[in-house]
Write a protein that holds these residues in place. Structure first.
Motif, PDB file in Angstrom:
ATOM      1  N   ARG A 184       0.813  -1.251  -0.112  1.00  0.00           N
ATOM      2  CA  ARG A 184      -0.239  -0.028  -0.020  1.00  0.00           C
ATOM      3  C   ARG A 184       0.800   1.431  -0.026  1.00  0.00           C
ATOM      4  N   TYR A 185       2.129   1.214   0.477  1.00  0.00           N
ATOM      5  CA  TYR A 185       2.781   2.784   0.863  1.00  0.00           C
ATOM      6  C   TYR A 185       4.283   2.737   0.138  1.00  0.00           C
ATOM      7  N   ILE A 186       4.970   1.481   0.258  1.00  0.00           N
ATOM      8  CA  ILE A 186       5.869   1.083  -0.538  1.00  0.00           C
ATOM      9  C   ILE A 186       5.883   0.632  -2.214  1.00  0.00           C
ATOM     10  N   CYS A 187       5.720  -0.721  -1.440  1.00  0.00           N
ATOM     11  CA  CYS A 187       5.218  -1.202  -3.528  1.00  0.00           C
ATOM     12  C   CYS A 187       4.403  -0.931  -4.036  1.00  0.00           C
ATOM     13  N   LYS A 188       4.312   0.052  -4.454  1.00  0.00           N
ATOM     14  CA  LYS A 188       2.841   0.358  -5.197  1.00  0.00           C
ATOM     15  C   LYS A 188       3.066   0.270  -6.266  1.00  0.00           C
ATOM     16  N   ALA A 189       1.561  -0.241  -7.249  1.00  0.00           N
ATOM     17  CA  ALA A 189       1.204  -0.387  -8.307  1.00  0.00           C
ATOM     18  C   ALA A 189       2.360  -0.152  -9.472  1.00  0.00           C
ATOM     19  N   ARG A 190       1.967   0.948  -9.633  1.00  0.00           N
ATOM     20  CA  ARG A 190       3.034   1.744 -10.705  1.00  0.00           C
ATOM     21  C   ARG A 190       3.779   2.409 -10.918  1.00  0.00           C
ATOM     22  N   THR A 191       4.244   2.868  -9.202  1.00  0.00           N
ATOM     23  CA  THR A 191       5.369   2.751  -9.220  1.00  0.00           C
ATOM     24  C   THR A 191       6.234   2.679  -7.783  1.00  0.00           C
ATOM     25  N   PRO A 192       6.437   1.491  -7.949  1.00  0.00           N
ATOM     26  CA  PRO A 192       7.859   1.568  -6.056  1.00  0.00           C
ATOM     27  C   PRO A 192       8.413   2.329  -6.089  1.00  0.00           C
ATOM     28  N   GLN A 193       8.408   1.914  -4.605  1.00  0.00           N
ATOM     29  CA  GLN A 193       9.225   3.508  -4.394  1.00  0.00           C
ATOM     30  C   GLN A 193      10.586   2.672  -3.187  1.00  0.00           C
ATOM     31  N   CYS A 194      11.021   1.929  -4.669  1.00  0.00           N
ATOM     32  CA  CYS A 194      12.424   1.542  -3.895  1.00  0.00           C
ATOM     33  C   CYS A 194      13.077   1.986  -3.644  1.00  0.00           C
ATOM     34  N   THR A 195      13.940   2.727  -3.527  1.00  0.00           N
ATOM     35  CA  THR A 195      14.942   4.059  -3.065  1.00  0.00           C
ATOM     36  C   THR A 195      14.184   4.360  -1.531  1.00  0.00           C
ATOM     37  N   ALA A 196      12.970   4.269  -1.075  1.00  0.00           N
ATOM     38  CA  ALA A 196      12.572   4.437   0.500  1.00  0.00           C
ATOM     39  C   ALA A 196      12.509   3.268   0.835  1.00  0.00           C
ATOM     40  N   CYS A 197      12.257   1.828  -0.028  1.00  0.00           N
ATOM     41  CA  CYS A 197      11.797   0.503   0.501  1.00  0.00           C
ATOM     42  C   CYS A 197      12.933  -0.196   1.589  1.00  0.00           C
ATOM     43  N   PRO A 198      12.643  -0.824   2.336  1.00  0.00           N
ATOM     44  CA  PRO A 198      13.533  -1.027   3.735  1.00  0.00           C
ATOM     45  C   PRO A 198      14.027  -2.647   3.566  1.00  0.00           C
ATOM     46  N   ILE A 199      13.698  -3.896   2.383  1.00  0.00           N
ATOM     47  CA  ILE A 199      14.154  -4.510   1.583  1.00  0.00           C
ATOM     48  C   ILE A 199      14.765  -4.767   0.797  1.00  0.00           C
ATOM     49  N   GLU A 200      14.243  -3.232   0.193  1.00  0.00           N
ATOM     50  CA  GLU A 200      15.603  -3.057  -1.246  1.00  0.00           C
ATOM     51  C   GLU A 200      16.182  -3.712  -2.390  1.00  0.00           C
ATOM     52  N   ASP A 201      17.359  -4.066  -0.868  1.00  0.00           N
ATOM     53  CA  ASP A 201      18.230  -5.062  -0.854  1.00  0.00           C
ATOM     54  C   ASP A 201      18.610  -6.454  -0.991  1.00  0.00           C
ATOM     55  N   LEU A 202      17.174  -6.742  -0.256  1.00  0.00           N
ATOM     56  CA  LEU A 202      16.775  -8.390  -0.532  1.00  0.00           C
ATOM     57  C   LEU A 202      15.785  -8.847  -1.744  1.00  0.00           C
ATOM     58  N   CYS A 203      15.064  -7.550  -2.573  1.00  0.00           N
ATOM     59  CA  CYS A 203      13.805  -8.131  -2.444  1.00  0.00           C
ATOM     60  C   CYS A 203      14.675  -8.456  -4.437  1.00  0.00           C
ATOM     61  N   GLU A 204      13.522  -8.999  -5.163  1.00  0.00           N
ATOM     62  CA  GLU A 204      14.393  -9.435  -6.415  1.00  0.00           C
ATOM     63  C   GLU A 204      13.690  -9.168  -7.588  1.00  0.00           C
ATOM     64  N   TYR A 205      13.273  -7.689  -7.472  1.00  0.00           N
ATOM     65  CA  TYR A 205      12.477  -6.975  -8.792  1.00  0.00           C
ATOM     66  C   TYR A 205      13.470  -6.306  -9.476  1.00  0.00           C
ATOM     67  N   ARG A 206      13.646  -6.991 -10.882  1.00  0.00           N
ATOM     68  CA  ARG A 206      14.259  -6.550 -11.762  1.00  0.00           C
ATOM     69  C   ARG A 206      14.430  -4.878 -12.371  1.00  0.00           C
ATOM     70  N   LYS A 207      13.576  -4.582 -12.319  1.00  0.00           N
ATOM     71  CA  LYS A 207      13.522  -2.838 -12.520  1.00  0.00           C
ATOM     72  C   LYS A 207      12.836  -1.998 -11.488  1.00  0.00           C
ATOM     73  N   LYS A 208      14.269  -2.178 -10.646  1.00  0.00           N
ATOM     74  CA  LYS A 208      13.267  -1.195  -9.409  1.00  0.00           C
ATOM     75  C   LYS A 208      13.935   0.188  -9.990  1.00  0.00           C
ATOM     76  N   THR A 209      12.893   1.232  -9.682  1.00  0.00           N
ATOM     77  CA  THR A 209      13.205   2.157  -9.258  1.00  0.00           C
ATOM     78  C   THR A 209      14.195   2.998  -8.900  1.00  0.00           C
ATOM     79  N   SER A 210      14.756   4.549  -9.472  1.00  0.00           N
ATOM     80  CA  SER A 210      15.333   5.347  -8.786  1.00  0.00           C
ATOM     81  C   SER A 210      14.793   6.577  -8.290  1.00  0.00           C
ATOM     82  N   GLU A 211      13.653   7.341  -8.385  1.00  0.00           N
ATOM     83  CA  GLU A 211      13.243   7.849  -8.494  1.00  0.00           C
ATOM     84  C   GLU A 211      12.988   8.301  -6.740  1.00  0.00           C
ATOM     85  N   LYS A 212      13.449   9.689  -5.968  1.00  0.00           N
ATOM     86  CA  LYS A 212      12.953   9.684  -4.479  1.00  0.00           C
ATOM     87  C   LYS A 212      12.266   9.837  -4.638  1.00  0.00           C
TER      88      LYS A 212
END
Length: 212
Positions: A184-212
């Motif tokens: 609901r708050y981080i891994c949003k449908a259209r634009t996941p908030q990857c730079t603010a994600c507490p599990i970004e380094d563990l997540c296996e999503y290949r198209k991580k966003t760089s937007e802040k």
């Protein structure tokens, strides 16, 4: 994704939010059942606004039955699909009074026999009200499970079963809440908030966003 990664992910979520809770407001199993039934294709915020007016007037099966369908609609008319939801809730209240001594049953078969209550709603009630191991997979949890690699599946039932099998046991009881809040708050449908994600380094999503 391996077990060590899953353990690390849920451990971080638990550290950040040790006692996760649903964002639906309720004070009894019946109020939770009503709120979840009303929440289909509606936001928790919208449901809470409606139930804030409904529950002080009617928060038992008998009281809602006394309102009748039209009376109930007055309180929930701001929620999507309120006509069918009002009909289902009145029917559900009648069954609770006649067959369950006005109590919400704590087993899946009885819950899913209630009008308007599907597997996801039953899972929410079983897990949140009765603290049973159940995994309610909504669009957020389906997305997070697939996108991160925690428990990928082609449909909600497949994801549900994989989560129950793959989430480490110590996290299972609250996993539903951590997953939905993350979606609901981080891994949003259209634009996941990857730079603010507490599990970004563990997540296996290949198209991580760089937007802040």
């Amino acid at each position: 994704m391996n077990r060590a990664k899953r353990e690390a992910i849920f451990s971080r979520w638990r550290t950040l939010n040790p006692e996760p809770r649903t964002e639906l407001n309720y004070s009894s199993p019946f109020e939770l059942l009503v709120a979840v039934l009303l929440s289909a294709q509606a936001t928790d915020v919208g449901v809470n606004k409606a139930t804030a007016k409904l529950f002080p007037v009617a928060n038992t099966p008998e009281a809602i039955l006394a309102l009748g369908v039209e009376g109930l609609k007055h309180y929930i008319k701001t929620i999507g699909l309120f006509n069918s939801k009002a009909e289902n809730l009145i029917k559900t209240c009648r069954i609770l009074v006649e067959q369950h001594n006005s109590q919400v049953p704590d087993n899946r078969e009885a819950l899913e026999a209630l009008p308007g209550v599907g597997r996801k709603t039953a899972n929410v009630v079983l897990n949140t009200a009765f603290r049973q191991l159940a995994m309610a997979v909504d669009t957020h949890i389906f997305r997070v499970s697939n996108r991160t690699g925690i428990a990928p599946g082609k449909n909600v039932l497949e994801v549900e079963k994989r989560l129950l099998r793959l989430v480490p046991a110590e996290f299972l009881l609250d996993a539903h809440h951590w997953l939905i809040l993350h979606g609901r708050y981080i891994c949003k449908a259209r634009t996941p908030q990857c730079t603010a994600c507490p599990i970004e380094d563990l997540c296996e999503y290949r198209k991580k966003t760089s937007e802040k």
